[in-house]
Design a protein around this motif. Structure first.
Motif, PDB file in Angstrom:
ATOM      1  N   TYR A  54     -25.301 -56.786  44.045  1.00  0.00           N
ATOM      2  CA  TYR A  54     -24.332 -57.603  44.681  1.00  0.00           C
ATOM      3  C   TYR A  54     -24.426 -59.068  43.831  1.00  0.00           C
ATOM      4  O   TYR A  54     -23.218 -59.464  43.558  1.00  0.00           O
ATOM      5  N   VAL A  98     -22.502 -65.226  44.330  1.00  0.00           N
ATOM      6  CA  VAL A  98     -23.478 -64.835  45.059  1.00  0.00           C
ATOM      7  C   VAL A  98     -25.022 -65.636  44.949  1.00  0.00           C
ATOM      8  O   VAL A  98     -25.482 -66.198  45.897  1.00  0.00           O
ATOM      9  N   LEU A 147     -19.152 -49.101  48.564  1.00  0.00           N
ATOM     10  CA  LEU A 147     -19.796 -49.018  47.545  1.00  0.00           C
ATOM     11  C   LEU A 147     -20.198 -47.374  47.391  1.00  0.00           C
ATOM     12  O   LEU A 147     -20.203 -46.780  46.332  1.00  0.00           O
ATOM     13  N   SER A 179     -22.270 -52.409  38.095  1.00  0.00           N
ATOM     14  CA  SER A 179     -21.444 -53.229  38.500  1.00  0.00           C
ATOM     15  C   SER A 179     -20.029 -53.419  37.696  1.00  0.00           C
ATOM     16  O   SER A 179     -18.941 -53.557  38.532  1.00  0.00           O
ATOM     17  N   LEU A 229     -24.818 -62.511  52.449  1.00  0.00           N
ATOM     18  CA  LEU A 229     -23.923 -61.193  51.744  1.00  0.00           C
ATOM     19  C   LEU A 229     -22.767 -60.998  52.670  1.00  0.00           C
ATOM     20  O   LEU A 229     -21.764 -60.657  52.254  1.00  0.00           O
ATOM     21  N   GLN A 240     -18.959 -60.618  52.374  1.00  0.00           N
ATOM     22  CA  GLN A 240     -18.047 -59.562  52.849  1.00  0.00           C
ATOM     23  C   GLN A 240     -16.945 -59.639  53.863  1.00  0.00           C
ATOM     24  O   GLN A 240     -15.958 -58.951  53.709  1.00  0.00           O
ATOM     25  N   LEU A 276     -17.017 -59.721  48.522  1.00  0.00           N
ATOM     26  CA  LEU A 276     -17.930 -58.830  48.147  1.00  0.00           C
ATOM     27  C   LEU A 276     -17.252 -57.515  48.923  1.00  0.00           C
ATOM     28  O   LEU A 276     -17.217 -57.361  50.217  1.00  0.00           O
ATOM     29  N   VAL A 282     -22.252 -58.662  40.735  1.00  0.00           N
ATOM     30  CA  VAL A 282     -20.559 -58.149  41.036  1.00  0.00           C
ATOM     31  C   VAL A 282     -19.883 -59.631  41.271  1.00  0.00           C
ATOM     32  O   VAL A 282     -18.700 -59.712  40.905  1.00  0.00           O
TER      33      VAL A 282
END
Ligand code: ATP
Ligand code: MG
Length: 645
Positions: free
Chosen positions: A200, A207, A261, A284, A244, A248, A255, A203
């Motif tokens: 993450y 983050v 994933l 990623s 996270l 999302q 994310l 990506v």
């Protein structure tokens, strides 16, 4: 441990940035490892790998947690997973009858990825010939690991197998760097969720700045960061998952959900661990960049806004699906219905029956919302959004200030070792000769004698050397009484004293201790301490100056404890002259002997701040980590183990 940088220095660095986004990125640069820190950890892992491989052929030492999950901070602990799967396979094949063995050996050996020559060295006298890894309990294996660490790994000390902890581990410290390490054996899922966090972080480059900022904010507000697990605060892993999840659920998402994933994982990346689906891509680059273009400044403000009125208690946050579910939906699902529900429910992305925030109580959850509310309000002000042209603090800096909430929640629950920061003191027996030690080890009352000496030495160092005021913890009268008993020598340490007295012919017979029944309980006392001076600042320089100015004749027979006391006095004079000083920091220290089962007589000191208005505790603790063990030992050496208190 953790954020060594003081808030003062951090604030200076952040105020120099040009905008809030730059401040968030700067925070990452200030906390992340330097190249040397990373190398040191890699070297330590390699060393451990080499040593363990000798004893556990085919094993792998795999770092996980903050050292490798992209959210490291200077000095964070080194979490290691010792994977013994291949070792078990090998051992099973080595133990089979000869005829079965010959045909299976080849297959077993082929599964081992490591150096086959090393496996050939597994012989009858190997440490493994005594223990069957397949049937041994986790405690037995951890004790074995602790023995290998103690005896065969250079530069490591403070080894302790915590076999009854929630997650059983072997703790150790690397002497040179003071790095704290934890080795666990049944932790494949944690290794896997570490890789998920790494992915993450790769990506999307928003983050890391967000996670670092929110971790630091939550630590400052006493919402997160139980230093040794346990307690009602959020741990760093749970807090990271919350960030996270927030990313999302932006619109459009920053994310992808974990379920998405999984769809991107190819055959080699599919994995089931302990029955849970842990499939996700390693790389990623397979993933599309997000179409969300929000900047860091507004994402941070939105985080606070979203969680201000969040209904934590009646929802379950699912990173797997990237949504929050009402409790009733969760209870209807078979796996999720096993979740331990509480004030804050964050479902592990893989182990769906595990609430990673199950330890958080209602008080902390409410406090989390209230601090989010304050922060969201501040984020609407110009002070947050723009650099001050008048040199005032702005942006993140004010968000991190403790302001009016200096009270520290963790101490409200009482002094539990799990809440504070711990220093291990070496065994006072180390001041004796090898032979004396051998005689004393395991004798009646040796634990109590050592504990008594450590308490006396520690009180001397805190009170007379560092000029702290020290009083017994009133909340804990039992402990205080125990300390009194120890100090009055009511607690029998007679067996040990007798041996020492016999060694020392200068002790008259009448003074020799009587032999009585022996208690083998764990010794524990707790003190309240107040410090009014920053006795750790500029200490080395002050010591050099004093030594330079001292008459050469005085230097010949210096008492180093006396010198240290003078250094403190000089710092005190420099800070305040002869005028009165105000308390700077109040903390509690809980002193616990290594326990009756242990033969080595070490002591743990658990430090918990309870008034720290200018955030000095971290700096003070780091100083104590180095200073206390050596000065306490000097005191014990000077006064001997057999002297009266
Ligand atoms: P730090 O050590 O800086 O606090 P960390 O991420 O290493 O951060 P630890 O508490 O040391 O946190 O935990 C190490 C790892 O163990 C985490 O990264 C995570 O993989 C796993 N872990 C920790 N707590 C939990 C939990 N409550 N549930 C599941 N896994 C956890
Ligand atoms: Mg860790």
């Amino acid at each position: 441990r953790g954020q060594e940088l003081s808030l003062e220095k951090l604030s200076q660095a952040l105020c120099l940035c040009s905008d809030v986004d730059e401040q968030l990125k700067q925070l990452v640069s200030l906390f992340q490892f330097s190249e040397n820190e990373r190398k040191l950890r890699e070297l330590l892992v390699t060393l451990l790998q080499e040593v363990f491989f000798e004893f556990f052929p085919g094993c792998e030492v795999l770092p996980f947690g903050s050292s490798v999950n992209s959210f490291e901070v200077h000095g964070c602990d080194l979490d290691l997973f010792l994977d013994l799967e291949h070792t078990k396979t090998f051992q099973a094949s080595a133990r089979k009858p000869q005829e079965e063995k010959q045909s299976e050996d080849k297959a077993a050996m082929d599964t081992l990825s490591e150096d086959k020559a090393a496996l050939d060295t597994l012989s009858e006298d190997s440490i493994l010939s005594d223990v069957d890894l397949e049937s041994a309990s986790a405690s037995e294996i951890l004790e074995l690991i602790a023995a290998v660490l103690r005896q065969c790994v250079p530069g490591v000390h403070g080894v302790q197998a915590l076999t009854s902890a929630r997650l059983p581990v072997v703790k150790f410290q690397h002497k040179e760097s003071l790095l704290q390490g934890d080795i666990s054996i049944n932790n494949r899922l944690a290794f896997c969720n570490t890789r998920l966090l790494q992915l993450y972080a790769e990506v999307d480059d928003r983050v890391r700045p967000l996670v670092y900022t929110l971790r630091y904010w939550a630590k400052q507000k006493e919402l997160a960061g139980n230093p040794f697990g346990g307690g009602p605060l959020l741990n760093n892993y749970a807090l990271t998952l919350l960030v996270l999840f927030f990313l999302q659920t932006r619109s459009p998402p920053v994310l992808p959900a974990v379920a998405q994933l999984k769809e991107l994982a190819d055959e080699g990346e599919k994995a089931i661990i302990d029955g849970w689906d842990c499939s996700f891509p390693k790389d990623s680059s397979k993933m599309e960049p997000s179409c969300n273009l929000e900047n860091l400044r507004s994402l941070l403000a939105e985080f606070f806004h979203v969680f201000t009125d969040y209904d934590f208690a009646s929802t379950v946050i699912s990173l797997r699906e990237g949504q929050a579910f009402p409790l009733k939906d969760i209870l209807a699902s078979e796996t999720s219905s096993m979740l331990k529900l509480g004030a804050l429910n964050i479902q592990d992305p893989f182990e769906l029956s595990h609430n990673v925030a199950g330890n958080v109580n209602e008080k902390i959850a409410l406090r989390f919302q209230s601090r989010c509310r304050d922060a969201a309000k501040y984020c609407r002000s110009l002070q947050y959004q723009r650099k001050s042209s008048k040199g005032k603090t702005w942006g993140l800096v004010r968000l991190f200030q403790r302001g009016d909430n200096t009270e520290i929640s963790i101490t409200e629950e009482g002094p539990a070792a799990g809440d504070g920061l711990v220093i291990y003191l070496p065994s006072p027996l180390l001041v004796l000769t090898e032979e004396q030690r051998r005689k004393l080890c395991g004798t009646e009352g040796v634990q109590q004698l050592c504990f008594q000496k450590v308490c006396t030495a520690l009180r001397f160092v805190l009170q007379d050397v560092l000029k702290c005021s020290v009083s017994q913890d009133e909340d804990n009268e039992n402990m205080a009484n125990a300390e009194q008993a120890v100090l009055r020598e009511e607690v029998p340490c007679v067996g040990a004293k007798r041996i020492l007295a016999e060694e020392d012919s200068s002790v008259p017979d009448s003074k020799r201790p009587r032999l009585e029944a022996v208690s083998t309980r764990e010794e524990k006392v707790s003190w309240h301490c107040t410090i009014c001076h920053k006795v750790w600042l500029g200490r080395r320089k002050m010591r050099r100056e004093l030594q330079r100015n001292a008459a050469p004749s005085l230097l010949q027979d210096v008492d180093s404890l006396q010198v240290e006391a003078e250094v403190t006095e000089a710092i005190r004079q420099q800070e305040h002259g002869s005028g009165p000083a105000q308390p700077l920091l109040m903390f509690r220290v809980c002193i616990v002997s290594a326990g009756a089962a242990s033969q080595d007589c070490r002591t743990s000191l658990c430090f918990t701040p309870f008034q720290d208005p200018v955030a000095l505790f971290q700096d003070f603790f780091h100083f104590l980590q180095v200073f206390l063990p050596k000065t306490v030992m000097k005191h014990i050496k000077k006064h001997g183990l057999n002297s009266s208190v």
